[in-house]
Design a protein around this motif. Structure first.
Motif, PDB file in Angstrom:
ATOM      1  N   GLY A 295       0.783  -1.220   0.000  1.00  0.00           N
ATOM      2  CA  GLY A 295       0.000   0.000   0.000  1.00  0.00           C
ATOM      3  C   GLY A 295       0.815   1.270   0.000  1.00  0.00           C
ATOM      4  N   SER A 296       2.145   1.138  -0.097  1.00  0.00           N
ATOM      5  CA  SER A 296       3.004   2.327  -0.062  1.00  0.00           C
ATOM      6  C   SER A 296       3.068   3.051  -1.397  1.00  0.00           C
ATOM      7  CB  SER A 296       4.421   1.933   0.370  1.00  0.00           C
ATOM      8  OG  SER A 296       5.008   1.044  -0.576  1.00  0.00           O
ATOM      9  N   GLY A 297       2.568   2.421  -2.454  1.00  0.00           N
ATOM     10  CA  GLY A 297       2.568   3.079  -3.765  1.00  0.00           C
ATOM     11  C   GLY A 297       3.563   2.509  -4.753  1.00  0.00           C
ATOM     12  N   LYS A 298       4.190   1.381  -4.440  1.00  0.00           N
ATOM     13  CA  LYS A 298       5.193   0.823  -5.360  1.00  0.00           C
ATOM     14  C   LYS A 298       4.585   0.480  -6.721  1.00  0.00           C
ATOM     15  CE  LYS A 298       6.612  -2.698  -2.907  1.00  0.00           C
ATOM     16  NZ  LYS A 298       5.692  -2.553  -1.751  1.00  0.00           N
ATOM     17  N   THR A 299       3.447  -0.217  -6.696  1.00  0.00           N
ATOM     18  CA  THR A 299       2.823  -0.618  -7.959  1.00  0.00           C
ATOM     19  C   THR A 299       2.356   0.600  -8.742  1.00  0.00           C
ATOM     20  OG1 THR A 299       2.123  -2.748  -7.041  1.00  0.00           O
ATOM     21  CG2 THR A 299       0.967  -1.971  -9.003  1.00  0.00           C
ATOM     22  N   THR A 300       1.770   1.572  -8.050  1.00  0.00           N
ATOM     23  CA  THR A 300       1.345   2.801  -8.717  1.00  0.00           C
ATOM     24  C   THR A 300       2.536   3.511  -9.349  1.00  0.00           C
ATOM     25  OG1 THR A 300      -0.475   3.069  -7.153  1.00  0.00           O
ATOM     26  CG2 THR A 300       0.198   5.028  -8.385  1.00  0.00           C
ATOM     27  N   LEU A 301       3.636   3.599  -8.620  1.00  0.00           N
ATOM     28  CA  LEU A 301       4.830   4.250  -9.139  1.00  0.00           C
ATOM     29  C   LEU A 301       5.335   3.534 -10.391  1.00  0.00           C
ATOM     30  CD1 LEU A 301       7.204   6.210  -8.997  1.00  0.00           C
ATOM     31  CD2 LEU A 301       8.270   4.711  -7.297  1.00  0.00           C
ATOM     32  N   MET A 302       5.384   2.205 -10.349  1.00  0.00           N
ATOM     33  CA  MET A 302       5.872   1.456 -11.513  1.00  0.00           C
ATOM     34  C   MET A 302       4.961   1.654 -12.722  1.00  0.00           C
ATOM     35  SD  MET A 302       7.358  -2.096  -9.914  1.00  0.00           S
ATOM     36  CE  MET A 302       5.904  -2.469  -8.924  1.00  0.00           C
ATOM     37  N   ARG A 303       3.654   1.690 -12.486  1.00  0.00           N
ATOM     38  CA  ARG A 303       2.723   1.872 -13.604  1.00  0.00           C
ATOM     39  C   ARG A 303       2.798   3.291 -14.165  1.00  0.00           C
ATOM     40  NH1 ARG A 303      -0.797  -2.233 -14.582  1.00  0.00           N
ATOM     41  NH2 ARG A 303      -0.971  -3.882 -13.004  1.00  0.00           N
ATOM     42  N   LEU A 304       3.060   4.278 -13.321  1.00  0.00           N
ATOM     43  CA  LEU A 304       3.263   5.629 -13.818  1.00  0.00           C
ATOM     44  C   LEU A 304       4.525   5.715 -14.671  1.00  0.00           C
ATOM     45  CD1 LEU A 304       2.366   7.682 -10.606  1.00  0.00           C
ATOM     46  CD2 LEU A 304       1.116   7.761 -12.778  1.00  0.00           C
ATOM     47  N   LEU A 305       5.592   5.087 -14.213  1.00  0.00           N
ATOM     48  CA  LEU A 305       6.863   5.135 -14.935  1.00  0.00           C
ATOM     49  C   LEU A 305       6.792   4.420 -16.279  1.00  0.00           C
ATOM     50  CD1 LEU A 305       9.261   4.450 -11.930  1.00  0.00           C
ATOM     51  CD2 LEU A 305       9.173   6.574 -13.264  1.00  0.00           C
ATOM     52  N   SER A 306       5.932   3.414 -16.381  1.00  0.00           N
ATOM     53  CA  SER A 306       5.842   2.629 -17.610  1.00  0.00           C
ATOM     54  C   SER A 306       4.679   3.036 -18.506  1.00  0.00           C
ATOM     55  CB  SER A 306       5.714   1.137 -17.274  1.00  0.00           C
ATOM     56  OG  SER A 306       4.550   0.887 -16.495  1.00  0.00           O
ATOM     57  N   GLY A 307       3.910   4.049 -18.084  1.00  0.00           N
ATOM     58  CA  GLY A 307       2.833   4.544 -18.930  1.00  0.00           C
ATOM     59  C   GLY A 307       1.499   3.866 -18.737  1.00  0.00           C
ATOM     60  N   GLY A 308       1.407   2.911 -17.814  1.00  0.00           N
ATOM     61  CA  GLY A 308       0.139   2.248 -17.570  1.00  0.00           C
ATOM     62  C   GLY A 308      -0.861   3.145 -16.872  1.00  0.00           C
ATOM     63  N   LEU A 309      -0.370   4.129 -16.127  1.00  0.00           N
ATOM     64  CA  LEU A 309      -1.194   5.145 -15.501  1.00  0.00           C
ATOM     65  C   LEU A 309      -0.659   6.510 -15.921  1.00  0.00           C
ATOM     66  CD1 LEU A 309      -1.465   3.757 -11.838  1.00  0.00           C
ATOM     67  CD2 LEU A 309      -3.177   3.560 -13.658  1.00  0.00           C
ATOM     68  N   ARG A 310      -1.539   7.495 -15.914  1.00  0.00           N
ATOM     69  CA  ARG A 310      -1.154   8.853 -16.280  1.00  0.00           C
ATOM     70  C   ARG A 310      -1.246   9.745 -15.050  1.00  0.00           C
ATOM     71  NH1 ARG A 310      -3.591  12.163 -21.474  1.00  0.00           N
ATOM     72  NH2 ARG A 310      -2.336  14.067 -21.235  1.00  0.00           N
ATOM     73  N   PRO A 311      -0.222  10.525 -14.749  1.00  0.00           N
ATOM     74  CA  PRO A 311      -0.286  11.393 -13.559  1.00  0.00           C
ATOM     75  C   PRO A 311      -1.485  12.325 -13.613  1.00  0.00           C
ATOM     76  CG  PRO A 311       1.927  11.389 -14.504  1.00  0.00           C
ATOM     77  CD  PRO A 311       1.044  10.698 -15.490  1.00  0.00           C
TER      78      PRO A 311
END
Length: 285
Positions: A43-59
């Motif tokens: 829940g610290s945000g690791k998966t979110t961070l990885m998806r942002l870095l790889s384009g799976g999520l948009r800031p």
């Protein structure tokens, strides 16, 4: 922010729909040639961070930059990003879908519209890099868990990314499988791929990484692995225990078996060497 960053989030924030901010006003950079470990509690945000870095999520705010240029999220921009940065998920079954290993690994290069000969060459190279050439024709559903992990990584490296992001790549592997995977990652790094690994294993991070990012409620703390993982306060914030090598070094110092300014053992081999030296000193005395 490092000027030489391959990929960088700048002032980035993200929240899932109807949820609180997971990451806020984040500056985070991946530098070329560095082995980077991401650590933090669930829940610290690791998966979110990885998806942002790889384009799976948009800031939601801020932006993602590739070689200093903000990423656009149209087809051309995402293609440029995903041929540079590849994310491999923790569960290989989330990525494997083709009838055979070779077909699965070829999916990315085929979708880039590469010539058939180049696709074949990339598939052969990726299978060899992951030491699974003998599994090329094997149905993916007949692979062991470790083989599925390697096949999923092969599919990512077939795109020849400059950055490879791995989510808990050693989870579920036996010790031999972990060592084989780490050897593979060393080979990919030697070929010029920058590797980022999310892990809960502090000992692995200390042994493998050049840099670590500890994700804490106050934000990520990024720095050299040895110095950052020696910070008991940051580890506590991240919900992690100290690496056993660092803990052993502190115990040895407390017992005055090594000098206060001496670096303690960080691997099993180093601990064996310390023990042998101590035995030799006792015998001499």
């Amino acid at each position: 922010m490092n000027d030489d960053a391959l990929v960088a989030l700048r002032g980035a924030s993200y929240a899932y729909e109807d949820g609180p901010l997971v990451l806020s006003d984040l500056d985070f950079a991946i530098r070329p040639g560095r082995a980077l470990a991401l650590l933090g509690r669930n829940g610290s945000g690791k998966t979110t961070l990885m998806r942002l870095l790889s384009g799976g999520l948009r800031p939601r705010t801020g932006h993602l930059a590739l070689d200093g240029v903000p990423v656009t999220y149209d087809r051309a921009g995402l293609t440029r990003l995903r041929t540079t940065v590849q994310l491999v998920l923790q569960d290989p079954d989330d990525q494997l879908f083709a009838a055979s290993v070779a077909e699965d690994v070829s999916f990315g290069p085929v979708n880039l519209g590469l010539p058939r000969d180049e696709v074949a060459g990339r598939v052969a190279w990726a299978l060899a890099a992951l030491a699974i050439s003998d599994l090329a024709d094997r149905p993916t559903h007949l692979l062991s868990f470790g083989q599925r992990k390697r096949a999923a990584i092969a599919g990512a490296v077939a795109l020849r990314p400059r950055v490879l992001i791995l989510d808990e790549p050693t989870a579920g592997l036996d010790p031999e499988g972990q060592e084989r995977l780490l050897d593979t990652l060393a080979g990919l790094r030697a070929d010029g791929t920058t590797v980022v690994m999310a892990t809960h294993d502090v000992d692995l991070a200390l042994r493998w990484a050049d840099d670590v990012a500890l994700l804490t409620p106050s934000g990520p703390h990024l720095g050299p692995a040895a110095a950052t993982l020696a910070r008991a306060d940051l580890l506590a914030q991240a919900g992690l225990r100290p690496a056993w090598g660092i803990a052993a070094g502190r115990l040895l110092r407390a017992q005055r078996l090594i000098e206060d300014d001496a670096r303690g053992p960080r691997t099993a081999a180093e601990l064996d060497a310390y023990a042998a030296a101590l035995r030799g000193g006792e015998a001499a005395g």
